[in-house]
Each structure stands twice: as structure tokens, then as C-alpha cells.
Scaffold this motif. Structure first.
Motif, PDB file in Angstrom:
ATOM      1  N   ARG A 340      70.189  24.107  58.140  1.00  0.00           N
ATOM      2  CA  ARG A 340      69.774  25.508  58.225  1.00  0.00           C
ATOM      3  C   ARG A 340      68.508  25.834  57.435  1.00  0.00           C
ATOM      4  O   ARG A 340      68.018  26.962  57.486  1.00  0.00           O
ATOM      5  N   ASP A 341      68.020  24.858  56.723  1.00  0.00           N
ATOM      6  CA  ASP A 341      66.781  25.109  55.981  1.00  0.00           C
ATOM      7  C   ASP A 341      65.573  24.498  56.700  1.00  0.00           C
ATOM      8  O   ASP A 341      64.494  24.410  56.143  1.00  0.00           O
ATOM      9  N   ARG A 342      65.765  24.085  57.945  1.00  0.00           N
ATOM     10  CA  ARG A 342      64.703  23.352  58.653  1.00  0.00           C
ATOM     11  C   ARG A 342      63.386  24.134  58.731  1.00  0.00           C
ATOM     12  O   ARG A 342      62.302  23.588  58.498  1.00  0.00           O
ATOM     13  N   TRP A 343      63.485  25.412  59.062  1.00  0.00           N
ATOM     14  CA  TRP A 343      62.261  26.219  59.188  1.00  0.00           C
ATOM     15  C   TRP A 343      61.455  26.224  57.897  1.00  0.00           C
ATOM     16  O   TRP A 343      60.253  26.122  57.894  1.00  0.00           O
ATOM     17  N   TRP A 344      62.177  26.383  56.792  1.00  0.00           N
ATOM     18  CA  TRP A 344      61.488  26.517  55.505  1.00  0.00           C
ATOM     19  C   TRP A 344      60.864  25.188  55.114  1.00  0.00           C
ATOM     20  O   TRP A 344      59.786  25.154  54.520  1.00  0.00           O
ATOM     21  N   LYS A 345      61.526  24.102  55.513  1.00  0.00           N
ATOM     22  CA  LYS A 345      60.938  22.770  55.288  1.00  0.00           C
ATOM     23  C   LYS A 345      59.630  22.647  56.056  1.00  0.00           C
ATOM     24  O   LYS A 345      58.629  22.168  55.531  1.00  0.00           O
ATOM     25  N   ILE A 346      59.663  23.072  57.324  1.00  0.00           N
ATOM     26  CA  ILE A 346      58.468  22.945  58.172  1.00  0.00           C
ATOM     27  C   ILE A 346      57.323  23.781  57.587  1.00  0.00           C
ATOM     28  O   ILE A 346      56.190  23.319  57.476  1.00  0.00           O
ATOM     29  N   ILE A 347      57.659  25.006  57.179  1.00  0.00           N
ATOM     30  CA  ILE A 347      56.605  25.882  56.650  1.00  0.00           C
ATOM     31  C   ILE A 347      55.999  25.313  55.370  1.00  0.00           C
ATOM     32  O   ILE A 347      54.782  25.267  55.208  1.00  0.00           O
ATOM     33  N   SER A 348      56.864  24.822  54.478  1.00  0.00           N
ATOM     34  CA  SER A 348      56.309  24.324  53.212  1.00  0.00           C
ATOM     35  C   SER A 348      55.565  23.009  53.418  1.00  0.00           C
ATOM     36  O   SER A 348      54.509  22.793  52.830  1.00  0.00           O
ATOM     37  N   GLU A 349      56.081  22.172  54.298  1.00  0.00           N
ATOM     38  CA  GLU A 349      55.441  20.875  54.517  1.00  0.00           C
ATOM     39  C   GLU A 349      54.065  21.020  55.173  1.00  0.00           C
ATOM     40  O   GLU A 349      53.118  20.351  54.803  1.00  0.00           O
ATOM     41  N   HIS A 350      53.975  21.904  56.160  1.00  0.00           N
ATOM     42  CA  HIS A 350      52.707  22.039  56.897  1.00  0.00           C
ATOM     43  C   HIS A 350      51.843  23.169  56.373  1.00  0.00           C
ATOM     44  O   HIS A 350      50.797  23.460  56.934  1.00  0.00           O
ATOM     45  N   ARG A 351      52.277  23.815  55.315  1.00  0.00           N
ATOM     46  CA  ARG A 351      51.535  24.934  54.718  1.00  0.00           C
ATOM     47  C   ARG A 351      51.212  25.992  55.790  1.00  0.00           C
ATOM     48  O   ARG A 351      50.057  26.422  55.959  1.00  0.00           O
ATOM     49  N   VAL A 352      52.237  26.392  56.520  1.00  0.00           N
ATOM     50  CA  VAL A 352      52.072  27.400  57.570  1.00  0.00           C
ATOM     51  C   VAL A 352      51.639  28.721  56.932  1.00  0.00           C
ATOM     52  O   VAL A 352      52.208  29.146  55.921  1.00  0.00           O
ATOM     53  N   SER A 353      50.625  29.360  57.525  1.00  0.00           N
ATOM     54  CA  SER A 353      50.152  30.614  56.937  1.00  0.00           C
ATOM     55  C   SER A 353      50.472  31.827  57.806  1.00  0.00           C
ATOM     56  O   SER A 353      50.522  32.944  57.316  1.00  0.00           O
ATOM     57  N   ILE A 354      50.674  31.603  59.103  1.00  0.00           N
ATOM     58  CA  ILE A 354      50.954  32.729  60.000  1.00  0.00           C
ATOM     59  C   ILE A 354      52.177  32.399  60.842  1.00  0.00           C
ATOM     60  O   ILE A 354      52.197  31.390  61.558  1.00  0.00           O
ATOM     61  N   LEU A 355      53.199  33.222  60.713  1.00  0.00           N
ATOM     62  CA  LEU A 355      54.468  32.940  61.390  1.00  0.00           C
ATOM     63  C   LEU A 355      54.804  34.082  62.338  1.00  0.00           C
ATOM     64  O   LEU A 355      54.770  35.258  61.959  1.00  0.00           O
ATOM     65  N   TYR A 356      55.141  33.738  63.571  1.00  0.00           N
ATOM     66  CA  TYR A 356      55.410  34.752  64.612  1.00  0.00           C
ATOM     67  C   TYR A 356      56.751  34.409  65.246  1.00  0.00           C
ATOM     68  O   TYR A 356      56.917  33.304  65.761  1.00  0.00           O
ATOM     69  N   THR A 357      57.710  35.323  65.170  1.00  0.00           N
ATOM     70  CA  THR A 357      59.023  35.024  65.739  1.00  0.00           C
ATOM     71  C   THR A 357      59.710  36.301  66.221  1.00  0.00           C
ATOM     72  O   THR A 357      59.107  37.364  66.251  1.00  0.00           O
ATOM     73  N   ALA A 358      60.977  36.167  66.624  1.00  0.00           N
ATOM     74  CA  ALA A 358      61.692  37.296  67.220  1.00  0.00           C
ATOM     75  C   ALA A 358      62.739  37.852  66.257  1.00  0.00           C
ATOM     76  O   ALA A 358      63.299  37.114  65.447  1.00  0.00           O
ATOM     77  N   PRO A 359      63.033  39.151  66.355  1.00  0.00           N
ATOM     78  CA  PRO A 359      64.034  39.763  65.475  1.00  0.00           C
ATOM     79  C   PRO A 359      65.375  39.032  65.492  1.00  0.00           C
ATOM     80  O   PRO A 359      66.020  38.886  64.456  1.00  0.00           O
ATOM     81  N   THR A 360      65.786  38.549  66.652  1.00  0.00           N
ATOM     82  CA  THR A 360      67.083  37.882  66.737  1.00  0.00           C
ATOM     83  C   THR A 360      67.115  36.636  65.840  1.00  0.00           C
ATOM     84  O   THR A 360      68.117  36.353  65.182  1.00  0.00           O
ATOM     85  N   THR A 361      65.993  35.919  65.785  1.00  0.00           N
ATOM     86  CA  THR A 361      65.922  34.738  64.916  1.00  0.00           C
ATOM     87  C   THR A 361      65.925  35.171  63.456  1.00  0.00           C
ATOM     88  O   THR A 361      66.604  34.565  62.623  1.00  0.00           O
ATOM     89  N   ILE A 362      65.188  36.238  63.170  1.00  0.00           N
ATOM     90  CA  ILE A 362      65.157  36.731  61.782  1.00  0.00           C
ATOM     91  C   ILE A 362      66.586  37.089  61.339  1.00  0.00           C
ATOM     92  O   ILE A 362      67.015  36.737  60.235  1.00  0.00           O
ATOM     93  N   ARG A 363      67.331  37.745  62.224  1.00  0.00           N
ATOM     94  CA  ARG A 363      68.706  38.129  61.852  1.00  0.00           C
ATOM     95  C   ARG A 363      69.594  36.916  61.639  1.00  0.00           C
ATOM     96  O   ARG A 363      70.454  36.902  60.756  1.00  0.00           O
ATOM     97  N   THR A 364      69.368  35.860  62.436  1.00  0.00           N
ATOM     98  CA  THR A 364      70.148  34.635  62.243  1.00  0.00           C
ATOM     99  C   THR A 364      69.810  33.997  60.895  1.00  0.00           C
ATOM    100  O   THR A 364      70.696  33.634  60.114  1.00  0.00           O
ATOM    101  N   LEU A 365      68.522  33.907  60.605  1.00  0.00           N
ATOM    102  CA  LEU A 365      68.098  33.304  59.338  1.00  0.00           C
ATOM    103  C   LEU A 365      68.627  34.125  58.161  1.00  0.00           C
ATOM    104  O   LEU A 365      69.007  33.585  57.119  1.00  0.00           O
ATOM    105  N   MET A 366      68.676  35.441  58.388  1.00  0.00           N
ATOM    106  CA  MET A 366      69.159  36.379  57.371  1.00  0.00           C
ATOM    107  C   MET A 366      70.645  36.101  57.083  1.00  0.00           C
ATOM    108  O   MET A 366      71.071  36.090  55.927  1.00  0.00           O
ATOM    109  N   LYS A 367      71.395  35.852  58.172  1.00  0.00           N
ATOM    110  CA  LYS A 367      72.829  35.572  57.995  1.00  0.00           C
ATOM    111  C   LYS A 367      73.058  34.303  57.187  1.00  0.00           C
ATOM    112  O   LYS A 367      74.045  34.172  56.485  1.00  0.00           O
ATOM    113  N   TRP A 368      72.115  33.363  57.310  1.00  0.00           N
ATOM    114  CA  TRP A 368      72.277  32.105  56.592  1.00  0.00           C
ATOM    115  C   TRP A 368      71.935  32.237  55.111  1.00  0.00           C
ATOM    116  O   TRP A 368      72.070  31.290  54.356  1.00  0.00           O
ATOM    117  N   GLY A 369      71.418  33.398  54.743  1.00  0.00           N
ATOM    118  CA  GLY A 369      71.261  33.678  53.310  1.00  0.00           C
ATOM    119  C   GLY A 369      69.854  33.488  52.787  1.00  0.00           C
ATOM    120  O   GLY A 369      69.138  32.594  53.223  1.00  0.00           O
TER     121      GLY A 369
END
Ligand code: WTA
Length: 656
Positions: A340-369
Motif C-alpha cells: 500500500r505504500d507503492r505510490w509513495w515509493k514511486i514518488i520518492s524514488e523518481h522525485r515526482v514533482s507534479i501528481l494528477y489523480t482522481a478523488p476516488t484514488t485519493i479517498r482510497t489512499l486516505m483510508k490506508w492512513g
């Protein structure tokens, strides 16, 4: 989002002013609105200089409602603006994509130079298979780089791609292939989902049993599974593409050359083939990507976490970012592939600066804490975006605080498959944002909120969102059905484009989107029509009648609730209830897609109908939402709806 919630947030007067530091460096400066307002058509002509033209247009807009033509006498090749120009101008060694596989550790880095070679090879292969200008090519692929090579190669030849989301069933794929008469299909043997291979080619084979005119299928080998093979029709990518020359001389096509078709759900059972043409579409995706996401191509790493099977993937993974020459992350997997931490791994590893996603995904990530993102270095992020459905203020605030460190501007972008590109959004560095509001139309775009009679509403009032002026990336129509195009979008309010969304202007005049006002549901940001799902249900031999509604859902925004009457006797149905419900859910999933699987199916001996025989969906929606029932006097048998409400309470929810 309910109006009450909006009111509550407004009372707290939460607007987040742009950071001065961000504003000073922003691509969009405050004068941009006035610049566009002075002469919007001329402003768009200027923006069209972002493209690489073979011959520059001397015309801008020709508008004969509902038909727009932009820059019509110019000529260009879409793939040149996306790829060749960067190589030619010395940016070939810049990374176009860091492709990240479903499986951790597997990745590919593709520079613009490499992208150019791959697109050329693919174009040469498509020529060998017989693709020529104007042909339709269906693309049914997972999120792998070959999907992008294919899209760019197709448009390079002046042909038209129709990307079908790889989660769609064989039946859905077949109907899309037939509707636009695709003669070619590009696919993969399978895809990976949380480490497990899932086959794709069998769906293509099944679909093609009813599509005899498809002459060639090009197949990427992605998994190790065995595949069925039709000699003469099927070709492996590695046999045909890899041996091609990596040089391909691009031809220039007229600005209004159709570029792609994207099927989307309307209010009937038959999805609409929304089609877009070349230069207007490319101009607006490039312009909006530049200003709304504030991209700095030399330093940013952009990640649009969407699938190429939807319009967001077309506009903001493929065309907008590539014209801007940015570096992107392209991710094959699910948010929890590998943990469940895959996204954060990808962002930190690739130094992502601009992230674009959907509310439903945000709510899922939110549920994971929030602890998961908190344990990674996300300091590279500098701008966050959201799209696909109204974002609830709680999710917006969570995103801002836990992902954006209260520092990154959030752009809530409103648009549609039909609009091709973003129409309403805050501009970072300029707009003070409110949690859950798309705020206003972009420069050069003109929208209004109108009442039932088409009159503009005042501040503090709600109504329907309309677009009052033509825009470059507007759809040029529904493939093969101009009448439906006019009826759906241009007949409700004469002279204005009817988006199908409810909206409200707050007391400051800022724009809030309130969701669909028609029979289109929005499930996890995916559009589905109630009739499409009803159609699938009645296609099952045991079903007599079905009515489908979208009910609020904490994670997916809306979820599907189906009310079904069976051909079986009440007694038989009663005995076998759980099995029948599960079978019906599976049936919808395999007829349309797993996305369309009802959250809940209520078996009922009857459905509430008006005296003229129409099913009263409004009442069923109330039942599904546990709301008190409104006026039932027009019903033939008002007791039916109370009985259904009773059934809702006694049935255990069949949630996955
Ligand atoms: C909804 C997706 C509120 C809306 C790009 C629209 C939104 C439909 C937003 C189009 C937003 C999209 N706020 N609602 N920021 N963005 N929508 O064609 O109902 O898949 O009509 O395009 O999604 O969905 P589509």
C-alpha cells in the motif's frame, strides 16, 4: 458532495491564497485572463504556436453550431509535435518516460530519442500490416510503453486510434470495433495486476468472432501465458515491429484530420464514439498542460496516474505532456501492487514533482492512513491535481496536508471526454483555492451556470453548467451520428453546450461542480450509464426487468444499485437468492466490465412505475440513498416503493 457541506466549508471561509514564491515563478501570470478576453480566438491562435506546423494556418475559428473548425487550413503531423521536434531541437537525450512495472524492480527508461525510434518502427510496421490514412485502429492494451508507441504511430500515419480500456469485456470491445469499423487491433497477450498475469488476448479473440473485417492483430508479448493464434491475422510485435527501420518520413495532414475516437457512456445503452481532430485538440491539451500544471520541462517529473484507456490518459499522459517535452512516470500497476505504500515509493524514488489523480484514488489512499505517505520523502512534489468527479472537501484537505505538505497548490480540473481538455480549474500561482471547487473557467474559455430556462443564475445559486463559446479541443462529434451529437449537447439550451453536470456559483461567484444531472453514473471516476447496466441485466435469461441507480459511496463516489425483477416465481427466487445475485453481478461484470459490477442487487417482485409505465428512478435513488421518499402520487401502486425500501433493509449488502 451535498450543498450543506459546501455551505459549511464556505462559512469557514477557507480559501488558500497562492504562495508568493510559487506565484513569482508561475507559467500563468494574472494578466492572462484579460489577455485572452481581449480576443479569445486570436489568443488561441497564439497558443497554436506550441505545435510544429508543416504549413501555418491562416484561418482560426469557423463556427457553425454545432460544428467547429479550428486552424483549418494549417497542416501538421501530430507525432512530430510530440516527438520529432524534441529530437531535432536537441532534447533527444531527455527522458520522456520512466516506465514503472507492476512488479517492483522492473522498469524502463525511454528518452525522446528512443521514443522517436520506437514510434517510427511502429509506424513502419503498421504500414506493412496495411494501415493507411483514415483507417481506424483499435488499441486494447495495458499500461506499457508500446501502447504509447502505437497511439503516436497511428496518428503519424493520419489514421485514427480508438483506445478501449483493457478492463472492458470482449462484448464491449466488439461493439466498439464494429461501431467505428476498426480493421486493425493492437493488443498484448496479457497484463499484470498485483503480480499476477491476467490474459487479454482471449477477449480479443472472442470479440473478433463477431468482427470479420479485422484483418490484422498486432500482439505485444507481456506475459508468459499461451495464447490462441489465428495464422495470417495475428502477428507478434517482436516479429513485426522490431525488424523495422527506425526512420519514417512523416506526412503533413490537415488540421481537422480526425485523430482519435474515445467511447464514453451517455444516457442510452449504446456508448458514444466521441471523436477529436488534430490541431485544435493538440493546441488546447498543450496549453492547459503548460498553465494548469505549471510544467517546467527541464526539471519537472510529471505523473498522471490514469490509464491510457480514458481521456485523461490521452490528453495528460500522451499528447499534452509530450508536446511540452516533459519527463513523466508511467505506471503499469494498481495503487497497492507490491504494497500500500507503492505510490509513495514511486514518488520518492523518481522525485515526482507534479501528481494528477482522481478523488476516488485519493479517498482510497486516505483510508490506508496518513502514516504511509509520512514515512517517505515526498518533498519533490510541488503541484497536485485532481479530476474525474467532484472532490469532497475532506479528501481535498487530506491531499493538501498529507501529500502536499500544505504547500503544493491543488488544481481541481473539470472537463470531459467531449471537451478534450480542461475547461475549468484554478490556475496555480493565481487562484486562491477552495476545497472542492473547480473555481472558474480557464483563459479563453467561457462557461455559465443556467436555470431550467437557460437564464444565468446569480451568485449563491445552482443550475446547469453550459459552455457558451466554442473551444479548440471540443469534440467534433459522435462517430457516425451527427444528429445524436446535436440532440445530446446543443438542443437543451439553444446556442450553448450542455455538459450534463449540475453546478453552483458560490456567493463569490466561484464555481462548484455538483455531479451529473442525467442518467450517467460516475463510479470511481468512470462514466457508466444506468441504461447500459440495465441492458446487461435484462440480457440475463432469469431477469424480467431491471432499474439501476447510482447511490453515494464513501470511496467510489457513486456505486451501482440495481433493482431486479426475475422471471422465476417469488418462491424459487427466494430459495436461491444469494446465488442469483452473485450470478447477476458476475454477468454484468463480464458483459461490460468489472467496473460496472453492481455493489448491491435488490430482487423485488415489482418496480415503481408512473401511470404511463415509466420506471421512477428518482424514487429508487431515494431508496438507495436511504432518503425519505418524495412525492409518490404519480405511481400506479405507491405500496411498491415502500416494499422495496423494506427489502433494502432486510437484504444483506453484497459488497465485495
Ligand atoms: C465529472 C473525465 C467534478 C463530470 C476527464 C463530467 C468532474 C464527467 C470533474 C466527465 C471535476 C470530471 N469535478 N466533476 N473536477 N472532472 N468530472 O468524460 O461529471 O470520463 O461530466 O472525463 O466527470 O467524465 P469523463
Amino acid at each position: 458532495m451535498t450543498e450543506a457541506k459546501i455551505e459549511a466549508w464556505l462559512e469557514e471561509d477557507r480559501a488558500f491564497a497562492p504562495h508568493e514564491e510559487f506565484a513569482a515563478q508561475a507559467n500563468a501570470q494574472p494578466s492572462i485572463y484579460a489577455d485572452a478576453d481581449r480576443d479569445p480566438v486570436a489568443w488561441w491562435r497564439q497558443q497554436a504556436n506550441r505545435l510544429t506546423w508543416a504549413s501555418e494556418p491562416t484561418t482560426t475559428l469557423e463556427w457553425e453550431l454545432p460544428n467547429a473548425r479550428w486552424f483549418a487550413d494549417g497542416t501538421l503531423n501530430a507525432s512530430v509535435s510530440c516527438v520529432d521536434v524534441h529530437v531535432k531541437e536537441g532534447r533527444g537525450s531527455r527522458v520522456a518516460f520512466h516506465w514503472v512495472a507492476d512488479a517492483e524492480g522492473e522498469s524502463r527508461t525511454i528518452t525522446y530519442h528512443e521514443l522517436s525510434r520506437q514510434v517510427n518502427r511502429t509506424a513502419n510496421a503498421l504500414i506493412e500490416l496495411g494501415v493507411t490514412k483514415g483507417d481506424r485502429v483499435a488499441v486494447y492494451m495495458p499500461m506499457i510503453p508500446e501502447a504509447i508507441f502505437t497511439m503516436l504511430a497511428v496518428v503519424r500515419l493520419g489514421a485514427i486510434h480508438s483506445v478501449v480500456f483493457a478492463g472492458f469485456s470482449a462484448e464491449a470491445l466488439a461493439s466498439r470495433i464494429l461501431d467505428s469499423d476498426c480493421r486493425f487491433v493492437v493488443t498484448a497477450d496479457g497484463a499484470f495486476r498485483r503480480g499476477a498475469p491476467s490474459p487479454l488476448k482471449p477477449a480479443v479473440d472472442e470479440a473478433l468472432t463477431s468482427c470479420p473485417d479485422v484483418s490484422a492483430v498486432l500482439v505485444v508479448k507481456r506475459t508468459d501465458g499461451d495464447v490462441g493464434w489465428v495464422e495470417g491475422r495475428d502477428h507478434w510485435w517482436h516479429d513485426v515491429v522490431e525488424r523495422q527501420s527506425d526512420v519514417h518520413e512523416p506526412e503533413a495532414f490537415g488540421a481537422e484530420t480526425p485523430m482519435f475516437i474515445m467511447y464514453t457512456s451517455g444516457t442510452t445503452a449504446k456508448p458514444k464514439g466521441i471523436f477529436h481532430t488534430t490541431a485544435g485538440y493538440l493546441t488546447q491539451v498543450a496549453t492547459t498542460y503548460h498553465y494548469v500544471f505549471d510544467v517546467k520541462p527541464e526539471t519537472d517529473v510529471c505523473w498522471t496516474a490514469a490509464d491510457i484507456g480514458w481521456i485523461t490518459g490521452h490528453s495528460y499522459i500522451v499528447y499534452g505532456p509530450l508536446i511540452n517535452g516533459v519527463t513523466q512516470v508511467m505506471y503499469e500497476g494498481l495503487p497497492d501492487s507490491g504494497g500500500r505504500d507503492r505510490w509513495w515509493k514511486i514518488i520518492s524514488e523518481h522525485r515526482v514533482s507534479i501528481l494528477y489523480t482522481a478523488p476516488t484514488t485519493i479517498r482510497t489512499l486516505m483510508k490506508w492512513g496518513h502514516q504511509l505517505p509520512a514515512s517517505f520523502d515526498l518533498s519533490s512534489l510541488r503541484l497536485l491535481g485532481t479530476v474525474g468527479e467532484p472532490i469532497n472537501p475532506e479528501a481535498w484537505m487530506w491531499y493538501r496536508k498529507n501529500i502536499g505538505a500544505n504547500r503544493c497548490p491543488i488544481v481541481d480540473t473539470w472537463w470531459q471526454t467531449e471537451t478534450g481538455a480542461i475547461l475549468c480549474s484554478p490556475l496555480p500561482g493565481i487562484t486562491a483555492t477552495k476545497p472542492g471547487a473547480a473555481m472558474r473557467a480557464l483563459p479563453g474559455i467561457y462557461v455559465a451556470v443556467v436555470d431550467n430556462d437557460g437564464n444565468e443564475v446569480g451568485h449563491g445559486e445552482g443550475g446547469y453548467l453550459v459552455v457558451t463559446h466554442p473551444w479548440p479541443s471540443m469534440t467534433r462529434g459522435i462517430w457516425g451520428d451527427p444528429d445524436r451529437f446535436f440532440d445530446t449537447y446543443w438542443s437543451r439550451f439553444p446556442g450553448k453546450y450542455f455538459a450534463g453536470d449540475g453546478a453552483k456559483l458560490d456567493p463569490d461567484g466561484d464555481l462548484w461542480l455538483l455531479g451529473r444531472v442525467d442518467d450517467v453514473m460516475n463510479i470511481s471516476g468512470h462514466r457508466l450509464s444506468t441504461t447500459e447496466v440495465e441492458h446487461a441485466l435484462v440480457g440475463h435469461h432469469a431477469v424480467a426487468e431491471a432499474a439501476v441507480v447510482g447511490a453515494s459511496d464513501d470511496t467510489t463516489g457513486q456505486a451501482i444499485v440495481a433493482f431486479v425483477t426475475l422471471k422465476l416465481s417469488a418462491e424459487d427466487a427466494e430459495k436461491d437468492q444469494a446465488r442469483i445475485i452473485e450470478e447477476l453481478r458476475q454477468h454484468v461484470s463480464s458483459t461490460i466490465s468489472p467496473i460496472a459490477k453492481p455493489r448491491q442487487i435488490i430482487l423485488t417482485p415489482d418496480l415503481p412505475k408512473t401511470r404511463s409505465g415509466k420506471i421512477m428512478r428518482r424514487l429508487l435513488r431515494d431508496v438507495a440513498e436511504n432518503r425519505s421518499l418524495g412525492d409518490v402520487t404519480t405511481l400506479t401502486d405507491p405500496t411498491v416503493v415502500n416494499m422495496i425500501a423494506g427489502l433494502m433493509e432486510t437484504h444483506a449488502s453484497s459488497e465485495d
